[in-house]
Design a protein around this motif. Structure first.
Motif, mmCIF file in Angstrom:
data_model
loop_
_atom_site.group_PDB
_atom_site.id
_atom_site.type_symbol
_atom_site.label_atom_id
_atom_site.label_comp_id
_atom_site.label_asym_id
_atom_site.label_seq_id
_atom_site.Cartn_x
_atom_site.Cartn_y
_atom_site.Cartn_z
ATOM 1 N N TYR A 1 0.834 -1.204 0.000
ATOM 2 C CA TYR A 1 0.000 0.000 0.000
ATOM 3 C C TYR A 1 0.871 1.258 0.000
ATOM 4 O O TYR A 1 0.611 2.215 -0.754
ATOM 5 C CB TYR A 1 -0.903 -0.010 1.232
ATOM 6 C CG TYR A 1 -1.735 1.240 1.382
ATOM 7 C CD1 TYR A 1 -2.915 1.401 0.656
ATOM 8 C CD2 TYR A 1 -1.344 2.263 2.244
ATOM 9 C CE1 TYR A 1 -3.680 2.551 0.783
ATOM 10 C CE2 TYR A 1 -2.104 3.418 2.383
ATOM 11 C CZ TYR A 1 -3.271 3.557 1.657
ATOM 12 O OH TYR A 1 -4.018 4.698 1.774
ATOM 13 N N GLN A 2 1.893 1.259 0.834
ATOM 14 C CA GLN A 2 2.768 2.437 0.906
ATOM 15 C C GLN A 2 3.458 2.680 -0.438
ATOM 16 O O GLN A 2 3.590 3.833 -0.879
ATOM 17 C CB GLN A 2 3.799 2.221 2.021
ATOM 18 C CG GLN A 2 4.593 3.460 2.404
ATOM 19 C CD GLN A 2 5.821 3.654 1.539
ATOM 20 O OE1 GLN A 2 6.323 2.699 0.933
ATOM 21 N NE2 GLN A 2 6.312 4.891 1.478
ATOM 22 N N ARG A 3 3.887 1.618 -1.096
ATOM 23 C CA ARG A 3 4.526 1.779 -2.401
ATOM 24 C C ARG A 3 3.528 2.284 -3.433
ATOM 25 O O ARG A 3 3.858 3.142 -4.262
ATOM 26 C CB ARG A 3 5.132 0.448 -2.854
ATOM 27 C CG ARG A 3 6.342 0.011 -2.034
ATOM 28 C CD ARG A 3 6.833 -1.362 -2.455
ATOM 29 N NE ARG A 3 8.044 -1.742 -1.726
ATOM 30 C CZ ARG A 3 8.665 -2.909 -1.879
ATOM 31 N NH1 ARG A 3 8.183 -3.827 -2.714
ATOM 32 N NH2 ARG A 3 9.764 -3.164 -1.185
ATOM 33 N N ARG A 4 2.311 1.760 -3.385
ATOM 34 C CA ARG A 4 1.300 2.147 -4.361
ATOM 35 C C ARG A 4 0.920 3.616 -4.220
ATOM 36 O O ARG A 4 0.693 4.310 -5.212
ATOM 37 C CB ARG A 4 0.069 1.261 -4.187
ATOM 38 C CG ARG A 4 -1.010 1.486 -5.244
ATOM 39 C CD ARG A 4 -2.123 0.480 -5.127
ATOM 40 N NE ARG A 4 -2.987 0.711 -3.972
ATOM 41 C CZ ARG A 4 -3.068 -0.090 -2.937
ATOM 42 N NH1 ARG A 4 -2.327 -1.190 -2.880
ATOM 43 N NH2 ARG A 4 -3.888 0.192 -1.935
ATOM 44 N N THR A 5 0.851 4.093 -3.000
ATOM 45 C CA THR A 5 0.420 5.476 -2.774
ATOM 46 C C THR A 5 1.555 6.483 -2.859
ATOM 47 O O THR A 5 1.317 7.686 -2.728
ATOM 48 C CB THR A 5 -0.253 5.594 -1.390
ATOM 49 O OG1 THR A 5 0.634 5.114 -0.374
ATOM 50 C CG2 THR A 5 -1.549 4.791 -1.362
ATOM 51 N N THR A 6 2.778 6.022 -3.058
ATOM 52 C CA THR A 6 3.914 6.945 -3.231
ATOM 53 C C THR A 6 4.528 6.808 -4.620
ATOM 54 O O THR A 6 5.638 7.286 -4.865
ATOM 55 C CB THR A 6 4.997 6.681 -2.165
ATOM 56 O OG1 THR A 6 5.398 5.301 -2.221
ATOM 57 C CG2 THR A 6 4.474 7.004 -0.776
ATOM 58 N N ASP A 7 3.803 6.120 -5.511
ATOM 59 C CA ASP A 7 4.247 5.935 -6.899
ATOM 60 C C ASP A 7 5.586 5.201 -7.001
ATOM 61 O O ASP A 7 6.354 5.424 -7.940
ATOM 62 C CB ASP A 7 4.352 7.291 -7.619
ATOM 63 C CG ASP A 7 2.999 7.987 -7.731
ATOM 64 O OD1 ASP A 7 1.995 7.268 -7.929
ATOM 65 O OD2 ASP A 7 2.945 9.218 -7.604
ATOM 66 N N ALA A 8 5.855 4.355 -6.017
ATOM 67 C CA ALA A 8 7.051 3.512 -6.090
ATOM 68 C C ALA A 8 6.684 2.205 -6.787
ATOM 69 O O ALA A 8 5.511 1.844 -6.888
ATOM 70 C CB ALA A 8 7.586 3.225 -4.688
ATOM 71 N N CYS A 9 7.671 1.496 -7.264
ATOM 72 C CA CYS A 9 7.423 0.195 -7.887
ATOM 73 C C CYS A 9 6.896 -0.768 -6.828
ATOM 74 O O CYS A 9 7.491 -0.902 -5.750
ATOM 75 C CB CYS A 9 8.708 -0.350 -8.511
ATOM 76 S SG CYS A 9 8.553 -2.043 -9.172
ATOM 77 N N GLY A 10 5.809 -1.441 -7.121
ATOM 78 C CA GLY A 10 5.229 -2.356 -6.147
ATOM 79 C C GLY A 10 6.119 -3.535 -5.827
ATOM 80 O O GLY A 10 6.059 -4.080 -4.721
ATOM 81 N N ASN A 11 6.975 -3.930 -6.779
ATOM 82 C CA ASN A 11 7.819 -5.102 -6.564
ATOM 83 C C ASN A 11 9.152 -4.792 -5.916
ATOM 84 O O ASN A 11 9.602 -5.517 -5.023
ATOM 85 C CB ASN A 11 8.055 -5.818 -7.895
ATOM 86 C CG ASN A 11 6.826 -6.553 -8.384
ATOM 87 O OD1 ASN A 11 5.945 -5.952 -8.997
ATOM 88 N ND2 ASN A 11 6.736 -7.833 -8.086
ATOM 89 N N CYS A 12 9.813 -3.719 -6.331
ATOM 90 C CA CYS A 12 11.149 -3.433 -5.794
ATOM 91 C C CYS A 12 11.160 -2.236 -4.846
ATOM 92 O O CYS A 12 12.128 -2.053 -4.111
ATOM 93 C CB CYS A 12 12.145 -3.204 -6.926
ATOM 94 S SG CYS A 12 11.919 -1.646 -7.819
ATOM 95 N N GLY A 13 10.115 -1.408 -4.884
ATOM 96 C CA GLY A 13 10.038 -0.262 -3.986
ATOM 97 C C GLY A 13 10.832 0.948 -4.442
ATOM 98 O O GLY A 13 10.864 1.971 -3.745
ATOM 99 N N ARG A 14 11.453 0.864 -5.615
ATOM 100 C CA ARG A 14 12.276 1.984 -6.073
ATOM 101 C C ARG A 14 11.427 3.068 -6.730
ATOM 102 O O ARG A 14 10.415 2.788 -7.364
ATOM 103 C CB ARG A 14 13.356 1.490 -7.046
ATOM 104 C CG ARG A 14 14.511 0.809 -6.352
ATOM 105 C CD ARG A 14 15.545 0.274 -7.320
ATOM 106 N NE ARG A 14 15.149 -1.002 -7.875
ATOM 107 C CZ ARG A 14 16.001 -1.916 -8.361
ATOM 108 N NH1 ARG A 14 17.298 -1.687 -8.334
ATOM 109 N NH2 ARG A 14 15.563 -3.051 -8.860
ATOM 110 N N THR A 15 11.874 4.294 -6.562
ATOM 111 C CA THR A 15 11.271 5.437 -7.234
ATOM 112 C C THR A 15 12.287 5.992 -8.221
ATOM 113 O O THR A 15 13.357 5.417 -8.412
ATOM 114 C CB THR A 15 10.874 6.521 -6.215
ATOM 115 O OG1 THR A 15 12.047 6.951 -5.514
ATOM 116 C CG2 THR A 15 9.862 5.988 -5.207
ATOM 117 N N GLY A 16 11.958 7.110 -8.822
ATOM 118 C CA GLY A 16 12.894 7.692 -9.780
ATOM 119 C C GLY A 16 14.200 8.111 -9.143
ATOM 120 O O GLY A 16 15.265 8.026 -9.750
ATOM 121 N N ALA A 17 14.157 8.578 -7.892
ATOM 122 C CA ALA A 17 15.360 9.023 -7.193
ATOM 123 C C ALA A 17 15.835 7.915 -6.261
ATOM 124 O O ALA A 17 15.159 7.577 -5.295
ATOM 125 C CB ALA A 17 15.073 10.292 -6.406
#
Length: 357
Positions: A168-184
């Motif tokens: 849920y936290q990854r989904r609501t912060t636009d992070a990848c659901g599988n790896c948790g990485r964002t653009g930065a």
């Protein structure tokens, strides 16, 4: 004209290893619903026990209530609270599973998840989960009892809830659901940084269990390190120290395997393993067992700390070797979990879903 029918092979294809892997890779979409169903089922079980059903496993009804945080609390008082707790947790898991953002603040949902996990890990669960795992490896299945089975179920339920909170936290912060990485990318998750702090964590996870094992080996060899001569003699007559040394040795060998998280042989199977030599070690083969063990030893260590605060060992101050070494197990568990996380960061590579590396 002959009618063309659908090939009966297709259902089998859906069960190929590749299909299974794809379904598992989609865990962020379905883990919350699984957590909801498991928590709901256990909440209903607690409701059954609260209404007078037989088989309540906790508190004063525990086969060994002296280990329980609710030693003197009967089913009539404890079961209703557990029913409410697990049913509320099921509701939180459902909110975490539903797509989109919830009106309930994210901090509240994540806080409720943390509270549920802490309540189970630090009150319902105890060292018997770890002890029974050791007995399973020693083929002593008779040691497993109803309370331990329920502890494992409760821990599994809140672990699923924690995984749904991560999704849920990854989904609501636009992070990848599988790896948790964002653009930065974060510096501490880079392979080079993870290698540095992961090495420190791995060596900590090696040393701590060896400190515990030293006392058990000393007893087996005839040295009452940290215990009175009277207690040592009693254990000797019952052959407890031989069993204790065997369990300590298993823990020590497991701690040495932790070095695989920072050594080459933990990434590529060594030459002395026929059929596997030279092949890459699957990340999950190293990470999943390490995280499971870290959870169990942390739960066990917290139980000993709790019992010390409850005064359970006040009459055994001369036998500190029997209970004090276990109180540092949370350090072992946290260090092992950190070493496994660093191993994952070093080896995960480019994400096959978001393409980030």
């Amino acid at each position: 004209m002959t009618q063309v029918t659908e090939s009966p092979v297709l259902p089998r294809q859906a069960r190929t290893p590749g299909a299974v892997r794809r379904r598992l890779a989609g865990w962020p979409r379905w883990i919350g619903y699984v957590a909801f169903l498991v928590l709901l089922a256990y909440g209903l079980a607690q409701t059954y026990w609260a209404s007078g059903g037989a088989g309540f496993p906790f508190g004063a009804d525990d086969a060994n209530p002296e280990y329980s945080a609710f030693e003197h609390v009967g089913r009539d008082r404890l079961a209703p609270w557990l029913a409410v707790g697990f049913l509320l947790s099921a509701g939180v898991a459902l909110l975490l599973a539903l797509p989109g953002r919830r009106r309930v603040p994210t901090g509240v949902l994540l806080g409720a998840t943390a509270a549920s996990g802490a309540a189970v890990f630090f009150t319902l669960a105890d060292f018997r989960i770890l002890g029974n795992l050791a007995y399973v490896f020693m083929l002593k299945f008779s040691a497993i009892n109803w309370t331990v089975i329920n502890q494992v179920f409760a821990v599994t339920a809140v672990a699923l809830m924690a995984a749904s909170a991560i999704a849920y936290q990854r989904r609501t912060t636009d992070a990848c659901g599988n790896c948790g990485r964002t653009g930065a990318g974060a510096e501490w998750t880079s392979p080079a940084s993870a290698a540095r702090w992961g090495r420190k964590a791995a060596w900590t996870a090696v040393v701590v269990p060896l400190l515990y094992a030293t006392t058990r080996w000393a007893w087996a060899l005839g040295y009452p390190l940290g215990i009175s001569d009277e207690l040592w003699q009693e254990g000797k007559e019952d052959h407890l120290w031989i069993l204790g040394a065997a369990l300590a040795t298993m823990g020590a060998l497991g701690s040495l395997l932790t070095l695989g998280l920072v050594q080459r042989w933990g990434e590529v199977f060594p030459r002395w393993m026929p059929g596997l030599r030279g092949r890459r070690v699957p990340i999950s083969l190293a990470v999943v067992p390490a995280w499971l063990v870290s959870l169990m030893v942390t739960i066990a260590g917290v139980m000993y700390i709790r019992l010390h605060f409850q005064g359970a060992f006040d009459n055994e101050k001369d036998d500190w070797g029997a209970t004090v070494p276990e109180t540092i197990w949370p350090v072992w568990g946290i260090a092992l979990a950190a070493a496994a996380l660093a191993y994952y960061f070093r080896r995960r590579g480019t994400c096959g879903h978001c393409g980030r590396g």
